[in-house]
Motif scaffolding. Sequence first.
Motif, short mmCIF file in Angstrom:
data_model
loop_
_atom_site.label_atom_id
_atom_site.label_comp_id
_atom_site.label_asym_id
_atom_site.label_seq_id
_atom_site.Cartn_x
_atom_site.Cartn_y
_atom_site.Cartn_z
N ALA A 94 0.88 -1.42 -0.11
CA ALA A 94 0.25 0.21 -0.03
C ALA A 94 1.44 1.27 0.11
O ALA A 94 2.04 1.64 0.46
N ASN A 95 0.17 2.19 -0.61
CA ASN A 95 0.82 3.70 -0.57
C ASN A 95 0.63 4.46 0.24
O ASN A 95 -0.65 5.17 -0.30
N ASP A 96 0.20 4.66 0.95
CA ASP A 96 -0.44 5.30 1.73
C ASP A 96 0.26 6.84 1.96
O ASP A 96 0.43 7.15 2.81
N SER A 113 -0.26 10.92 1.88
CA SER A 113 -0.95 11.97 2.36
C SER A 113 -1.19 13.64 2.12
O SER A 113 -0.38 13.86 1.61
N LYS A 137 -6.02 12.22 4.54
CA LYS A 137 -5.48 10.48 4.76
C LYS A 137 -7.11 10.05 3.88
O LYS A 137 -6.19 8.44 2.72
N THR A 138 -8.12 10.20 3.41
CA THR A 138 -8.72 9.66 2.71
C THR A 138 -9.66 10.50 1.70
O THR A 138 -10.35 10.38 1.39
N CYS A 158 -5.12 6.09 -1.44
CA CYS A 158 -4.04 4.28 -0.67
C CYS A 158 -4.24 3.47 -1.84
O CYS A 158 -4.46 2.60 -1.89
N LEU A 217 -3.52 -0.15 -3.81
CA LEU A 217 -3.17 -1.82 -3.06
C LEU A 217 -2.46 -2.04 -4.01
O LEU A 217 -2.62 -1.75 -5.32
N LEU A 221 -3.59 -1.52 7.27
CA LEU A 221 -1.78 -1.00 7.28
C LEU A 221 -1.23 -1.13 8.24
O LEU A 221 -1.87 -0.85 9.19
N THR A 269 4.56 2.51 8.56
CA THR A 269 5.50 3.10 7.46
C THR A 269 6.79 2.75 7.78
O THR A 269 7.41 3.05 9.24
#
Length: 141
Positions: free
Chosen positions: A14-16, A18, A33-34, A39, A41, A99, A102
């Motif tokens: 995943a690449n979270d 921000s 974050k949303t 996000c 995957l 998740l 990191t």
Amino acid sequence: LDQADEHIFGYTLANDISARDLQKATSQWVPGKTCDTFCPLGPCIVTADALDFDKMHITGYKNGELRQEGWSADMIHDIPALVTFLSGCCTLEPGDVILTGTPSGVILGRPEDQQDWLQPGDVLTVREDTIGELTVTIQDS
């Protein structure tokens, strides 16, 4: 805890992403974050029996430069412990994604004069030897 790993189907990357400006606008991190597309995957799911959860080597690159690196064995809480903890907070269903966090190297940990925030055109890659790599290009919204 002894049975938590029996409930893990597999692993992916995943690449979270921000949006720090949105995070800083309120006392909550949720807005940053949303956002849509934040996000990604992939590139696949490797089944739990094909990967040792405490031997993953995870790296993150920005425009080809290594920015993050870590081993799953160095996590504060191992993956079964996270599953156990979360299952006490909410009902986990098949298909749910957790998740884990990191590796070291996030931009907020860099000196302020080295905090080069994401820009359109930046290419981000997350890699793990068994799973493969997930690459995304930052675009203007």
